[in-house]
Design a protein around this motif. Structure first.
Motif, PDB file in Angstrom:
ATOM      1  N   THR A 142       0.842  -1.205   0.000  1.00  0.00           N
ATOM      2  CA  THR A 142       0.000   0.000   0.000  1.00  0.00           C
ATOM      3  C   THR A 142       0.875   1.253   0.000  1.00  0.00           C
ATOM      4  O   THR A 142       1.129   1.828   1.065  1.00  0.00           O
ATOM      5  CB  THR A 142      -0.935   0.018   1.218  1.00  0.00           C
ATOM      6  N   PRO A 143       1.356   1.691  -1.155  1.00  0.00           N
ATOM      7  CA  PRO A 143       2.200   2.891  -1.210  1.00  0.00           C
ATOM      8  C   PRO A 143       1.458   4.126  -0.695  1.00  0.00           C
ATOM      9  O   PRO A 143       0.315   4.373  -1.074  1.00  0.00           O
ATOM     10  CB  PRO A 143       2.513   3.035  -2.709  1.00  0.00           C
ATOM     11  N   THR A 144       2.117   4.895   0.177  1.00  0.00           N
ATOM     12  CA  THR A 144       1.481   6.079   0.768  1.00  0.00           C
ATOM     13  C   THR A 144       2.400   7.297   0.822  1.00  0.00           C
ATOM     14  O   THR A 144       1.924   8.406   1.062  1.00  0.00           O
ATOM     15  CB  THR A 144       1.027   5.794   2.210  1.00  0.00           C
ATOM     16  N   LYS A 145       3.701   7.123   0.627  1.00  0.00           N
ATOM     17  CA  LYS A 145       4.650   8.219   0.864  1.00  0.00           C
ATOM     18  C   LYS A 145       4.776   9.110  -0.370  1.00  0.00           C
ATOM     19  O   LYS A 145       5.218   8.664  -1.424  1.00  0.00           O
ATOM     20  CB  LYS A 145       6.016   7.644   1.219  1.00  0.00           C
ATOM     21  N   PRO A 146       4.383  10.396  -0.278  1.00  0.00           N
ATOM     22  CA  PRO A 146       4.481  11.268  -1.445  1.00  0.00           C
ATOM     23  C   PRO A 146       5.915  11.682  -1.732  1.00  0.00           C
ATOM     24  O   PRO A 146       6.686  11.981  -0.820  1.00  0.00           O
ATOM     25  CB  PRO A 146       3.618  12.474  -1.051  1.00  0.00           C
ATOM     26  N   ILE A 147       6.271  11.693  -3.013  1.00  0.00           N
ATOM     27  CA  ILE A 147       7.577  12.212  -3.427  1.00  0.00           C
ATOM     28  C   ILE A 147       7.372  13.075  -4.664  1.00  0.00           C
ATOM     29  O   ILE A 147       6.408  12.919  -5.398  1.00  0.00           O
ATOM     30  CB  ILE A 147       8.598  11.098  -3.728  1.00  0.00           C
ATOM     31  N   GLY A 148       8.319  13.986  -4.858  1.00  0.00           N
ATOM     32  CA  GLY A 148       8.291  14.795  -6.066  1.00  0.00           C
ATOM     33  C   GLY A 148       7.294  15.930  -6.013  1.00  0.00           C
ATOM     34  O   GLY A 148       6.618  16.152  -5.006  1.00  0.00           O
ATOM     35  N   PRO A 149       7.179  16.673  -7.118  1.00  0.00           N
ATOM     36  CA  PRO A 149       6.278  17.827  -7.181  1.00  0.00           C
ATOM     37  C   PRO A 149       4.822  17.402  -7.298  1.00  0.00           C
ATOM     38  O   PRO A 149       4.516  16.222  -7.482  1.00  0.00           O
ATOM     39  CB  PRO A 149       6.735  18.551  -8.455  1.00  0.00           C
ATOM     40  N   THR A 150       3.923  18.375  -7.182  1.00  0.00           N
ATOM     41  CA  THR A 150       2.495  18.123  -7.373  1.00  0.00           C
ATOM     42  C   THR A 150       2.110  18.398  -8.824  1.00  0.00           C
ATOM     43  O   THR A 150       2.766  19.182  -9.518  1.00  0.00           O
ATOM     44  CB  THR A 150       1.647  19.008  -6.446  1.00  0.00           C
TER      45      THR A 150
END
Length: 302
Positions: free
Chosen positions: A119-127
């Motif tokens: 369950t990927p949850t960690k945000p990375i990079g720009p929006t």
């Protein structure tokens, strides 16, 4: 006093700012000015986030199609070095020239059976706007999730288990160096079925990694520095109230927004319970008062 400072992402890049080297350096310079206030008479270890930087490197790498894009663990190592370099330079321009500074690439072990991989949850990079995010997700096999009214790539965020470089970190600290390490939560690594260590396509939460770091270094204080001056109940309402001193049980029993405050609360509670010492969530601007014991939300057993 031995202090671990976990710098939030706003110490490197403020929301909405272009991700230029100049903007990041300017923010690090401001953070360094605050950290320098507590450097005298204290042993300091500095950890930091790296989500936007990893995301930017991933986008830049994707633009070169002659070779396969580099994995997240390698990008994490690159950002640890890059951000550590800027922090060292900006702190070195403020502190006395005899103050040693050291950045250490930090591998942290995760469990290959950690449920976070499902369950990927960690945000990375720009929006991105929805349409752009969906195109990028289709092209790169990404998982995306909402971030306010925008969207970001999300990856697995397994729990940190062990810091491989804890002995050299301790040695540097005891020799008088200010140590910058565990950037972005450290480089996620794990042992395969043959006992070989390798990198993982994941990002470890930097606050949880900082709590583990503080615990293994027997730190006197964990400071989780962010862009608010503490943890609030009824945040955003006329009744909002900042918590002063609170126990882990009391803090976990409150109905708080999950958001980015969730890992900070969990990390503070973990450190307080494991060490019997104090963790503080508060504003980087108030760090001198946090160290003096007069600012932030202070999490301790009693």
């Amino acid at each position: 006093m031995r202090i671990v400072i976990a710098l939030g992402g706003n110490a490197l890049l403020r929301r909405g700012e272009p991700m230029t080297a100049e903007n990041q350096r300017a923010n690090v310079r401001l953070a360094s000015e605050r950290i320098a206030e507590v450097a005298p008479d204290n042993e300091l270890v500095i950890a930091h986030g790296n989500g936007p930087q990893v995301g930017l490197l991933a986008l830049q790498a994707a633009a070169y199609t002659e070779v396969k894009a580099y994995p997240l663990d390698v990008l994490g190592a690159q950002t640890e070095a890059m951000i550590g370099y800027v922090i060292e330079q900006e702190l070195g321009n403020i502190l006395p020239p005899e103050q040693p500074l050291a950045t250490l690439l930090t591998m942290i072990e995760v469990d290959r059976d950690d449920p976070a991989f499902a369950t990927p949850t960690k945000p990375i990079g720009p929006t991105y706007d929805r349409e752009t995010a969906e195109v990028l997700a289709a092209e790169g096999g990404w998982t995306i999730a909402a971030d306010g009214d925008r969207f970001r790539r999300v990856v697995a965020s397994p729990r940190p288990r062990r810091i491989f470089e804890i002995r050299p970190i301790r040695t540097l600290l005891e020799s008088g160096a200010i140590v910058i390490c565990a950037g972005g939560g450290g480089i996620p690594t794990m042992f395969d079925e043959h006992g070989k260590l390798h990198g993982v396509e994941a990002v470890i939460d930097k606050d949880l990694a900082s709590a583990l770091l503080a615990r293994e270094l027997d730190a006197d204080l964990l400071v989780i520095a962010t862009d608010v001056d503490g943890v609030y109940v009824d945040f955003g309402t006329p009744q909002q109230r900042r918590l002063g001193v609170v126990t882990p049980d009391e803090l976990e029993g409150l109905d708080l927004p999950v958001g980015s405050m969730g890992p900070k609360v969990e990390a503070a509670c973990r450190f307080a319970r494991a060490s019997g010492k104090e963790a503080v969530i508060g504003s980087l601007a108030d760090i001198a008062d946090i160290v003096r014991g007069t600012a932030g939300t202070r999490v301790r057993l009693s």
